[in-house]
Design a protein around this motif. Structure first.
Motif, mmCIF file in Angstrom:
data_model
loop_
_atom_site.group_PDB
_atom_site.id
_atom_site.type_symbol
_atom_site.label_atom_id
_atom_site.label_comp_id
_atom_site.label_asym_id
_atom_site.label_seq_id
_atom_site.Cartn_x
_atom_site.Cartn_y
_atom_site.Cartn_z
ATOM 1 N N GLU A 193 0.312 -1.505 0.141
ATOM 2 C CA GLU A 193 -0.521 0.258 0.010
ATOM 3 C C GLU A 193 0.340 0.985 0.056
ATOM 4 O O GLU A 193 1.728 0.638 1.017
ATOM 5 C CB GLU A 193 -1.042 0.099 1.267
ATOM 6 N N LYS A 209 -0.221 4.032 1.333
ATOM 7 C CA LYS A 209 0.112 4.995 2.289
ATOM 8 C C LYS A 209 1.078 4.373 4.071
ATOM 9 O O LYS A 209 0.866 3.558 3.709
ATOM 10 C CB LYS A 209 -1.568 4.876 3.876
ATOM 11 N N GLU A 210 1.573 6.135 4.108
ATOM 12 C CA GLU A 210 2.981 5.992 5.423
ATOM 13 C C GLU A 210 2.551 5.521 6.248
ATOM 14 O O GLU A 210 1.510 6.423 6.498
ATOM 15 C CB GLU A 210 4.069 6.335 4.694
#
Length: 374
Positions: free
Chosen positions: A273, A275-276
């Motif tokens: 993904e 997103k961090e």
């Protein structure tokens, strides 16, 4: 142990049926990842032999699963002269998964010599034992996402990026990669041995009790009624569930066993993904799922230096082996909180939940593979 067999009533995932009946040796089998790998391989009907140091935490997943009570997982040190040769001769493994290491950055600052001895000379001992046996031809060597040179300002590391490591742990893992390449080119290639080094991200999941790791520190603080004090709230890591990492190792190991993969390769295994998630993000999600508020967590200045930003590019293993993470980071955190909640209620509940979570993961993996056609 309770619960149904993980494979009961379930279609065997494509690629993993190759492990049925295979003789497997796991070094570091008493650790967090090693214990889970033992459980998964047994669920795949592999014949597993393993060894490792006596767990230095109480509780430990090794003890929770009762693996200390049976003879195929034993307490021995990979640095012990002649032992690796002996266990390879006795178990005749068709593939070795090497996980034995000193795995903590914090401990590496306190015990640098022991960290380098275990993570470098333990690996060399294994390579020498494999060479002397002349029979083992497949190896999966677990190193770390922290093997890379983080001073170059790289934001997302690829397998061809330079090795490095500022703290002793990271340096030892960078060295392990360099030593592996040297051994392969100098000896193993000529002996027909194929191997992969696997570089996974920050692993979370039920049953990790290590000191100075984010989630175990939270669980300990809550159960001991202490303040929750964490380090580096803004640090970014490639967080992933232990099942994702281990099935990544098994994916590559299966391709070695089938002959689809040969030679010497390195692969990153990190969340796919975009997103961090920072330390504060992970701690907050876990705290809420675990039944405590985010406001219960405070942050302190670290006692030792750690890399602030670390992200892995896993495109290579996705393209070449079809592996990608199954559970999102948020789902991984929630599953982990669920496990510790069950353990705090009753240890046997956690053992049963372990079976259930592994079943859930395998179902999700099967469903994803059907969708992707892999």
């Amino acid at each position: 142990m309770g619960g149904k067999s993980t494979m009961e009533g379930m279609e065997m995932n494509k690629g993993f049926e190759i492990y049925e009946g295979k003789r497997i040796l796991i070094t570091g089998a008493t650790g967090f990842k090693g214990t889970w790998l033992t459980k998964i391989l047994r669920s795949l009907n592999a014949v597993v032999t393993g060894f490792g140091l006596k767990p230095d935490t109480n509780p430990s997943l090794h003890e929770t699963f009762g693996y200390g009570k049976e003879g195929s997982i034993i307490i021995r040190d990979i640095l012990e002269t002649g032992f690796a040769e002996k266990i390879i001769e006795e178990s005749e493994p068709e593939i070795i998964f090497h996980l034995a290491s000193q795995p903590l950055v914090s401990v590496s600052y306190k015990e640098p010599v022991e960290t380098f001895r275990t993570n470098i000379f333990g690996l060399i001992n294994l390579y020498e034992a494999v060479r002397s046996s002349g029979k083992v031809k497949k190896l999966v060597i677990i190193t770390s996402d922290k093997c890379y040179d983080t001073e170059r300002g790289i934001k997302s590391f690829k397998e061809e990026d330079p090795m490095g490591g500022l703290d002793p742990y990271s340096a030892s893992k960078g060295c392990a990669e360099v030593i592996t390449k040297s051994y392969y080119k100098s000896f193993l290639e000529n002996e027909g041995i194929s191997l992969v080094t696997a570089r996974a991200g920050n692993i979370i999941g039920g049953g990790d009790w290590s000191k100075d790791r984010l989630i175990p520190d939270i669980v300990r603080a809550v159960t001991e009624n202490n303040k929750i004090e964490l380090r580096n709230p803004n640090s970014v890591r490639p967080w992933q569930h232990v099942f994702d990492a281990l099935f990544g190792y098994l994916t590559i190991g299966g391709k070695l066993l089938s002959g689809e993969l040969s030679g010497n390769h390195s692969y990153n295994f990190g969340p796919m993904e975009t997103k961090e998630f920072t330390v504060a993000d992970v701690a907050g999600i876990f705290a809420e799922k675990f039944g405590i508020g985010r406001d219960k967590i405070t942050y302190v200045n670290p006692e030792f230096r750690e890399t602030e930003y670390l992200r892995l590019d896993s495109t290579k293993v996705n393209n070449e082996a079809g592996w990608r993470s199954v559970w999102s980071t948020k789902e991984s955190i929630e599953k982990t909180a669920e496990w510790y909640g069950a353990y705090n209620a009753n240890k046997e509940s956690a053992v049963e939940l372990s079976e259930l979570q592994l079943n859930y993961y395998l179902k999700d993996l099967t469903d994803r593979n059907k969708i992707s056609g892999s």
